[in-house]
Scaffold this motif. Structure first.
Motif, mmCIF file in Angstrom:
data_model
loop_
_atom_site.group_PDB
_atom_site.id
_atom_site.type_symbol
_atom_site.label_atom_id
_atom_site.label_comp_id
_atom_site.label_asym_id
_atom_site.label_seq_id
_atom_site.Cartn_x
_atom_site.Cartn_y
_atom_site.Cartn_z
ATOM 1 N N PHE A 273 -14.610 -14.347 -7.850
ATOM 2 C CA PHE A 273 -14.310 -12.922 -7.995
ATOM 3 C C PHE A 273 -13.196 -12.514 -7.037
ATOM 4 O O PHE A 273 -12.791 -13.294 -6.161
ATOM 5 N N VAL A 274 -12.678 -11.312 -7.239
ATOM 6 C CA VAL A 274 -11.766 -10.683 -6.292
ATOM 7 C C VAL A 274 -12.431 -9.409 -5.798
ATOM 8 O O VAL A 274 -13.227 -8.792 -6.522
ATOM 9 N N ALA A 275 -12.130 -9.024 -4.566
ATOM 10 C CA ALA A 275 -12.736 -7.823 -3.996
ATOM 11 C C ALA A 275 -11.735 -7.128 -3.091
ATOM 12 O O ALA A 275 -10.945 -7.795 -2.406
ATOM 13 N N PRO A 276 -11.751 -5.802 -3.065
ATOM 14 C CA PRO A 276 -10.868 -5.074 -2.156
ATOM 15 C C PRO A 276 -11.457 -5.072 -0.745
ATOM 16 O O PRO A 276 -12.618 -5.448 -0.532
ATOM 17 N N PHE A 381 -13.680 -16.405 -3.497
ATOM 18 C CA PHE A 381 -13.150 -15.083 -3.816
ATOM 19 C C PHE A 381 -11.931 -14.794 -2.960
ATOM 20 O O PHE A 381 -11.673 -15.472 -1.962
ATOM 21 N N ARG A 382 -11.181 -13.803 -3.387
ATOM 22 C CA ARG A 382 -9.948 -13.427 -2.711
ATOM 23 C C ARG A 382 -9.923 -11.919 -2.488
ATOM 24 O O ARG A 382 -10.437 -11.156 -3.303
ATOM 25 N N ILE A 383 -9.344 -11.514 -1.356
ATOM 26 C CA ILE A 383 -9.232 -10.090 -1.053
ATOM 27 C C ILE A 383 -7.979 -9.532 -1.721
ATOM 28 O O ILE A 383 -6.858 -10.003 -1.463
ATOM 29 N N CYS A 384 -8.179 -8.561 -2.585
ATOM 30 C CA CYS A 384 -7.083 -7.949 -3.335
ATOM 31 C C CYS A 384 -6.732 -6.598 -2.708
ATOM 32 O O CYS A 384 -7.360 -6.150 -1.745
ATOM 33 N N SER A 385 -5.743 -5.930 -3.283
ATOM 34 C CA SER A 385 -5.293 -4.660 -2.711
ATOM 35 C C SER A 385 -4.780 -3.727 -3.794
ATOM 36 O O SER A 385 -4.090 -4.164 -4.727
ATOM 37 N N VAL A 386 -5.130 -2.451 -3.665
ATOM 38 C CA VAL A 386 -4.558 -1.391 -4.499
ATOM 39 C C VAL A 386 -3.562 -0.633 -3.625
ATOM 40 O O VAL A 386 -3.960 0.150 -2.756
ATOM 41 N N GLN A 430 3.433 -12.970 -6.687
ATOM 42 C CA GLN A 430 3.864 -14.351 -6.882
ATOM 43 C C GLN A 430 5.200 -14.634 -6.202
ATOM 44 O O GLN A 430 5.485 -15.770 -5.810
ATOM 45 N N GLN A 431 6.000 -13.601 -6.056
ATOM 46 C CA GLN A 431 7.280 -13.744 -5.373
ATOM 47 C C GLN A 431 7.153 -13.574 -3.859
ATOM 48 O O GLN A 431 8.131 -13.694 -3.130
ATOM 49 N N GLY A 432 5.939 -13.272 -3.386
ATOM 50 C CA GLY A 432 5.706 -13.149 -1.954
ATOM 51 C C GLY A 432 5.956 -11.773 -1.382
ATOM 52 O O GLY A 432 6.061 -11.622 -0.162
ATOM 53 N N ASN A 433 6.025 -10.747 -2.242
ATOM 54 C CA ASN A 433 6.374 -9.407 -1.763
ATOM 55 C C ASN A 433 5.231 -8.404 -1.795
ATOM 56 O O ASN A 433 5.393 -7.285 -1.303
ATOM 57 N N CYS A 434 4.087 -8.772 -2.378
ATOM 58 C CA CYS A 434 2.951 -7.858 -2.492
ATOM 59 C C CYS A 434 1.654 -8.642 -2.373
ATOM 60 O O CYS A 434 1.609 -9.832 -2.702
ATOM 61 N N PRO A 435 0.576 -7.983 -1.936
ATOM 62 C CA PRO A 435 -0.731 -8.623 -2.014
ATOM 63 C C PRO A 435 -1.192 -8.682 -3.464
ATOM 64 O O PRO A 435 -0.650 -7.982 -4.327
ATOM 65 N N PRO A 436 -2.195 -9.518 -3.784
ATOM 66 C CA PRO A 436 -2.665 -9.595 -5.171
ATOM 67 C C PRO A 436 -3.324 -8.287 -5.600
ATOM 68 O O PRO A 436 -4.001 -7.632 -4.799
ATOM 69 N N PRO A 437 -3.153 -7.865 -6.847
ATOM 70 C CA PRO A 437 -3.770 -6.626 -7.326
ATOM 71 C C PRO A 437 -5.260 -6.807 -7.560
ATOM 72 O O PRO A 437 -5.741 -7.931 -7.757
ATOM 73 N N CYS A 438 -5.979 -5.699 -7.571
ATOM 74 C CA CYS A 438 -7.414 -5.742 -7.847
ATOM 75 C C CYS A 438 -7.721 -5.596 -9.335
ATOM 76 O O CYS A 438 -8.773 -6.033 -9.805
ATOM 77 N N GLY A 439 -6.831 -4.989 -10.075
ATOM 78 C CA GLY A 439 -7.095 -4.722 -11.484
ATOM 79 C C GLY A 439 -6.670 -5.830 -12.418
ATOM 80 O O GLY A 439 -6.826 -5.699 -13.630
#
Length: 544
Positions: A273-276, A381-386, A430-439
């Motif tokens: 899963f992913v979680a914020p 799991f991975r920590i995502c970000s909005v 994927q380009q290294g400029n943002c954290p992974p999204p949650c949605g």
């Protein structure tokens, strides 16, 4: 003598070196002229002479996955000539016990090579996992192998064959999903007259990729002692089906089983899963005990640090994290309950972690007669970000959607003016400029003809063909998508992640033999050789 007194027989292993340089020259007519190898052979024969009269000896296996570093798919001529040379010497020293070898899996080129160059073998031992173990006999017969075989290691699907998350973490089967794997392999060997033995792996505990992947027992001190429900040498639920297969009888007290894992009320379809970042991520395990016993869960969390060791080599145990269980003490490294709250607010955005849950009998209901049994799950799991307004990532996503994609589409491969906020964020991640999204857990786009990414993939494919030594060796056998993903991982922003089929799904099905999981009696052993009479009731030893 001790093994014999317990009704066991020892599979005595003679270790051959794995280093590939030892298998580069077997051209000499008399291979004993090599000083190193003659000293090795002297050691082998000395060990055989020391133990050959032991009443607990079942057979000898010369070598264990010795082809691994040379070529796991076929070995080479020298590997198998050396093996034949050693097997002949062992048989000469002890003509009264069968002699085999153990390979890392079974592939047709390797089996054919062994059949041709190692005729002195009495049987072939194979380390095989998951569905491969269930189908091992039919595979060997299709390659014209006619001698007996033994499954020298079997268990769940191996980590090398496991599905992975979108970020590359191993998706491990739960203990309840592993049960039919062990059960099917055990009965498949029983039913095959050509199969003379099978060894469930591992009879004990070891850390290999995770703290739960291959273990029949749980000896991980951090989760078995000093916790709400102590369970030293805790038996995995797969032990129950192995005892049923070996003896024909269910255990008096049977273990719990898992029905599902829930994160914030949503049942996980694939054990990841992913979680914020949040001070309260709600976790729940749904479990059942066949005798209706009350159950409790023990939860633990580690960073996802994966060793690159191969072949079962030693791996360090990942430490448990503290400060993540808000209903427990601040320094607690475990939480108890079928439902608990996880605090991810201090975990690293984009960080990768692994959540463990162990389900055991509740001591409040069984007291001093609690059985040392458990079911478990291991979840990456991975920590995502909005992104919120004002953050750099938010500004970059908004710019891309409002202007960037229209003005410089080459900088946003795979996106178009209809792409969503999450899709843009995922590409920027994927380009290294943002954290992974949650949605959005997965977004991909395989490069098309005319795009810069497509041109670079084709250039790299051509360059690898002309200069193979200048690139990672695995690129020589991968496809277009593999090249694209390699470029994406280099992080220059030219290529997005390429699309692949069946990413992040787990479907173990029902292996052959699984229909016997709850039968009242195991199939009896077929009449046959002394080897057949000792099927499964064996212990393994390795002579260093």
């Amino acid at each position: 003598a001790e093994a014999a007194s317990l009704g066991l027989r020892i599979s005595a292993g003679i270790w051959m070196p794995h280093t590939s340089s030892y298998y580069e020259n077997c051209s000499a007519v008399d291979m004993s002229h090599d000083e190193f190898w003659q000293s090795e052979l002297d050691r082998y024969v000395a060990a055989v002479n020391e133990h050959k009269n032991s009443p607990g000896l079942l057979w000898w296996t010369v070598g264990n996955e010795e082809e691994m570093e040379v070529d796991v798919f076929r070995g080479n001529e020298c590997v198998w000539k050396r093996l034949e040379w050693a097997v002949q010497a062992v048989k000469a020293a002890d003509p009264d016990h069968p002699v085999g070898t153990v390979t890392a899996g079974a592939m047709e080129p390797k089996v054919k090579f062994i059949e041709e160059l190692v005729p002195s073998l009495d049987f072939l031992g194979v380390n095989s996992y998951g569905d491969d173990a269930v189908h091992l006999g039919e595979s060997l017969r299709s390659w014209d192998w006619t001698k007996p075989y033994a499954i020298m290691e079997f268990g769940p699907s191996g980590h090398w064959a496991a599905n992975r998350t979108e970020w590359g973490a191993y998706i491990e089967e739960t203990s309840s999903e592993k049960v039919p794997r062990y059960n099917a392999t055990c009965y498949t060997c029983y039913d095959d007259p050509q199969c003379v033995g099978a060894f469930a792996f591992v009879w004990g505990w070891k850390w290999e990729k995770t703290g739960t992947w291959y273990n029949m027992f749980n000896e991980w001190e951090d989760v078995t002692t000093g916790v709400a429900v102590n369970c030293t040498s805790c038996e995995s639920e797969v032990m129950e089906v192995m005892q049923k297969c070996w003896t024909g009888q269910h255990r008096v007290v049977r273990p719990p089983t898992l029905k599902g894992i829930y994160v914030d009320g949503v049942r996980l379809p694939n054990m990841s899963f992913v979680a914020p970042r949040s001070d309260s991520v709600q976790l729940r395990v749904e479990a059942h005990h066949p005798l209706g016993s009350a159950l409790v869960g023990i939860w633990a969390l580690t960073e996802e640090i994966v060793s690159h060791a191969v072949g079962g080599a030693w791996e360090a145990t990942n430490p448990l994290l503290s400060g993540v269980w808000p209903s427990h003490e601040a320094d607690a490294t475990t939480a108890s309950g079928l439902s608990v709250s996880l605090d991810t607010s201090k975990l690293k955005v984009g960080g990768e972690y692994r959540l463990y849950v162990f389900v055991r009998q509740d001591p409040d209901s069984c007291g001093d007669i609690c059985e040392k049994q458990e079911a478990y799950a291991s979840l990456p799991f991975r920590i995502c970000s909005v992104p919120i307004e004002g953050e750099v990532c938010h500004r970059q996503v908004v710019y891309a959607m409002e202007a960037g994609i229209r003005q410089r589409p080459d900088l946003y491969p795979g996106l178009n003016i209809n792409s969503t906020f999450d899709e843009v964020q995922m590409l920027l991640h994927q380009q290294g400029n943002c954290p992974p999204p949650c949605g959005l857990r997965l977004w991909c786009s395989t490069a098309t003809l005319g795009s810069l990414c497509h041109d670079q993939v084709r250039w790299l494919m051509d360059h690898v063909g002309k200069h193979p030594d200048s690139h990672p060796s695995w690129l020589q056998t991968t496809d277009f998508r593999g090249f694209q993903n390699y470029l994406q991982e280099q992080g220059d922003g030219t290529c997005p992640k390429a699309c692949e089929e069946d990413i992040g799904t787990v479907d173990i099905g029902v292996p052959a033999g699984a229909d016997r999981l709850d039968t009242d009696a195991a199939a009896p052993l077929a009449a046959g050789t002394v080897l057949r009479a000792t099927l499964i009731t064996v212990a393994a030893a390795m002579i260093a």
